[in-house]
Write a protein that holds these residues in place. Structure first.
Motif, PDB file in Angstrom:
ATOM      1  N   ALA A 288       6.908  -1.942   7.184  1.00 24.74           N
ATOM      2  CA  ALA A 288       5.784  -1.818   8.112  1.00 24.74           C
ATOM      3  C   ALA A 288       5.718  -0.377   8.620  1.00 24.74           C
ATOM      4  O   ALA A 288       6.648   0.399   8.425  1.00 24.74           O
ATOM      5  N   GLY A 289       4.607  -0.063   9.280  1.00 27.72           N
ATOM      6  CA  GLY A 289       4.461   1.271   9.858  1.00 27.72           C
ATOM      7  C   GLY A 289       3.183   1.971   9.455  1.00 27.72           C
ATOM      8  O   GLY A 289       2.792   2.971  10.057  1.00 27.72           O
TER       9      GLY A 289
ATOM     10  N   THR B   5      -5.338   7.169   6.315  1.00 29.83           N
ATOM     11  CA  THR B   5      -4.209   6.286   6.056  1.00 29.83           C
ATOM     12  C   THR B   5      -2.899   7.050   6.114  1.00 29.83           C
ATOM     13  O   THR B   5      -2.794   8.158   5.593  1.00 29.83           O
ATOM     14  N   GLY B   6      -1.902   6.442   6.728  1.00 31.05           N
ATOM     15  CA  GLY B   6      -0.576   7.038   6.759  1.00 31.05           C
ATOM     16  C   GLY B   6       0.252   6.474   7.894  1.00 31.05           C
ATOM     17  O   GLY B   6      -0.216   5.679   8.715  1.00 31.05           O
ATOM     18  N   TYR B   7       1.494   6.867   7.908  1.00 30.49           N
ATOM     19  CA  TYR B   7       2.394   6.532   8.998  1.00 30.49           C
ATOM     20  C   TYR B   7       2.157   7.489  10.176  1.00 30.49           C
ATOM     21  O   TYR B   7       1.495   8.525  10.041  1.00 30.49           O
ATOM     22  N   LEU B   8       2.698   7.157  11.327  1.00 29.62           N
ATOM     23  CA  LEU B   8       2.699   8.017  12.513  1.00 29.62           C
ATOM     24  C   LEU B   8       1.300   8.570  12.792  1.00 29.62           C
ATOM     25  O   LEU B   8       1.067   9.776  12.792  1.00 29.62           O
TER      26      LEU B   8
ATOM     27  N   ASN C 201       7.094   8.150   3.987  1.00 32.25           N
ATOM     28  CA  ASN C 201       5.755   8.496   4.472  1.00 32.25           C
ATOM     29  C   ASN C 201       5.207   9.734   3.775  1.00 32.25           C
ATOM     30  O   ASN C 201       4.023   9.806   3.431  1.00 32.25           O
ATOM     31  N   GLU C 202       6.058  10.709   3.532  1.00 32.15           N
ATOM     32  CA  GLU C 202       5.610  11.933   2.863  1.00 32.15           C
ATOM     33  C   GLU C 202       5.335  11.685   1.385  1.00 32.15           C
ATOM     34  O   GLU C 202       4.363  12.211   0.826  1.00 32.15           O
ATOM     35  N   PHE C 203       6.177  10.886   0.745  1.00 30.18           N
ATOM     36  CA  PHE C 203       5.975  10.585  -0.670  1.00 30.18           C
ATOM     37  C   PHE C 203       4.654   9.853  -0.880  1.00 30.18           C
ATOM     38  O   PHE C 203       3.863  10.206  -1.767  1.00 30.18           O
ATOM     39  N   ALA C 204       4.405   8.819  -0.068  1.00 27.71           N
ATOM     40  CA  ALA C 204       3.176   8.045  -0.216  1.00 27.71           C
ATOM     41  C   ALA C 204       1.946   8.899   0.089  1.00 27.71           C
ATOM     42  O   ALA C 204       0.918   8.791  -0.591  1.00 27.71           O
TER      43      ALA C 204
ATOM     44  N   ILE D 286       0.832  -1.208   0.000  1.00 26.59           N
ATOM     45  CA  ILE D 286       0.000   0.000   0.000  1.00 26.59           C
ATOM     46  C   ILE D 286       0.863   1.252   0.000  1.00 26.59           C
ATOM     47  O   ILE D 286       0.428   2.321  -0.423  1.00 26.59           O
ATOM     48  N   ALA D 287       2.107   1.128   0.455  1.00 29.32           N
ATOM     49  CA  ALA D 287       3.009   2.286   0.505  1.00 29.32           C
ATOM     50  C   ALA D 287       4.234   2.086  -0.382  1.00 29.32           C
ATOM     51  O   ALA D 287       4.470   2.853  -1.314  1.00 29.32           O
ATOM     52  N   THR D 288       5.007   1.045  -0.104  1.00 27.31           N
ATOM     53  CA  THR D 288       6.331   0.933  -0.709  1.00 27.31           C
ATOM     54  C   THR D 288       6.298   0.547  -2.178  1.00 27.31           C
ATOM     55  O   THR D 288       6.885   1.231  -3.027  1.00 27.31           O
TER      56      THR D 288
END
Length: 428
Positions: A288-289, A231-234, A215-218, A111-113
């Motif tokens: 992960a994250g 959806t997102g990190y942190l 995280n910012e790019f995604a 979903i991110a990488t």
């Protein structure tokens, strides 16, 4: 009949859904914690399966296999979505709703990488068949000189499954140095081993070539354009802690604290990533994250089924979607993987169930999460849970098989026998 009465009826007995949907269509919107059953589901989805899905999940909750979960089933605009159980086993714990945010664990990889890598490939910044050392010369040791980006994406790099926990380390730079120090155990391109190391390196590659953290790019290129608002990190930077399902609860003894990254200090993890490697990397890793909701992940799945576009917004090219979701493993590898999605590795058997054919694709996450998509019937399901609460010991793999099977059986009128098995392999 008032909307609230119909909602209660649906919550008590989902088999009445087919009768109620027509009335609901003209009423106020159903609260987020109630099932969502558009009228079209009478032709696209077999509503009789809904009670079986509820029963399977509720039985697992009753057996303390997991405290709570959200399930989302969709086909051609027809949706069944429901929250189950509570956030934890503690007395008075809040109920899980369809808005609950879960630690998506290894769903992060797809979903991110992986999509971030594909976007950079579309921009000409990454050659998917280039060697890793072209981008990270410091990794040119221990047999890694032949590893390509394709090997990393398909888990055929020969690298070990994870970055060691000892000696203690912290930060992305330290994680990168350790990843680059690991020798391969098999010649790249000849052996399948699911490895977090692969995606840690890919996440760092996104940062190096895009000029911004993963995280910012995604967020900028995937989640915001897709309207994936939760959806997102942190997550604690944007979501109330009370909306997030907790994962690990200890206290941990000193040896366990070392194993789990120590960042949580043995406290309850709620809004802090469960994965210890991602925790050591301050919550942002390619492996992960990510935190998300079932509805957001459904938007992502819908985008993939639509060839990279949703609601008039193109996120990925059709070619990128094909590479992510069809078999791209090197020749001779039996475990079929896309450049991201699992197709027919040993990890695919449970979430695919007994009906979806090989050629459907998806991924799972250690915390108790699934996204599985069948492009043939255009059916997909999302399952999010915190089965790792409170001690990582619960096994929900039999439930995965039940849900995958019931999701496939819900596709009304589709003949799975007509799908040619392994036809997807021709895409390699």
């Amino acid at each position: 009949m008032r909307p609230s009465h119909l909602t209660a009826l649906l919550q008590r007995n989902t088999t009445f859904a087919a009768v109620a949907v027509a009335l609901l269509a003209g009423c106020a919107q159903v609260p987020s914690s109630a099932p969502v059953v558009p009228a079209v589901s009478q032709t696209e989805l077999d509503t009789a399966r809904f009670a079986q899905i509820d029963s399977a999940i509720n039985a697992a909750i009753a057996e303390h296999k997991l405290p709570g979960a959200v399930f989302h089933l969709e086909r051609n605009g027809a949706v069944y979505e429901q929250g189950y159980g509570t956030l934890s086993y503690e007395p008075g714990a809040a109920s899980v709703t369809t808005d609950t945010v879960f630690d998506a664990a290894s769903l992060t990889k797809v979903i991110a990488t992986a999509p971030s890598v594909m976007l950079l490939a579309e921009q000409g910044k990454i050659d998917l068949d280039a060697r890793l050392v072209q981008y990270f010369p410091e990794c040119a040791n221990g047999g890694k000189q032949e590893i390509t980006i394709r090997h990393l994406l398909t888990h055929t790099s020969g690298l070990p499954s994870g970055i060691p926990a000892t000696p203690a380390w912290h930060g992305s730079a330290a994680g990168h140095a350790l990843a680059c120090s690991l020798p391969v155990t098999n010649k790249p391109g000849t052996f399948f081993r699911y490895s977090d190391v692969n995606y840690v390196l890919l996440g760092q590659l996104v940062e190096k070539l895009s000029g911004m953290p993963l995280n910012e790019f995604a967020q900028q290129h995937i989640y915001t354009p897709l309207g994936m608002r939760d959806t997102g990190y942190l997550p604690l930077k944007r979501v109330a802690k009370e909306k997030i399902a907790p994962t690990h609860k200890s206290p941990l003894d000193p040896a366990q604290r070392e194993l789990h990254g120590d960042v949580a200090g043995g406290q309850l993890l709620q809004g802090v990533v469960h994965d210890p490697t991602a925790r050591r990397m301050d919550g942002v890793a390619g492996s992960a994250g990510l935190f998300s909701t079932a509805r957001d992940l459904a938007r992502y799945a819908r985008m993939l089924l639509n060839g990279g576009e949703l609601d008039g917004v193109r996120v990925l090219s059709k070619a990128s979607v094909r590479l992510m979701t069809t078999a791209q493993s090197p020749a001779g590898i039996e475990a079929l993987r896309g450049m991201g999605m699992d197709i027919n590795s040993p990890y695919a058997v449970r979430p695919r169930g007994t009906v979806f054919p090989v050629g459907s694709f998806g991924h799972t996450g250690f915390t108790g999460c699934i996204v599985w998509i069948d492009p043939n019937s255009r059916t997909f399901y999302v399952f999010l849970s915190n089965r790792v609460y409170p001690d990582d010991k619960s096994n929900v793999l039999p439930l995965y098989t039940q849900l995958g099977t019931l999701a496939a059986q819900s596709a009304r009128g589709f003949d799975y026998a007509s799908v040619k098995p392994l036809a997807v392999a021709a895409a390699r």
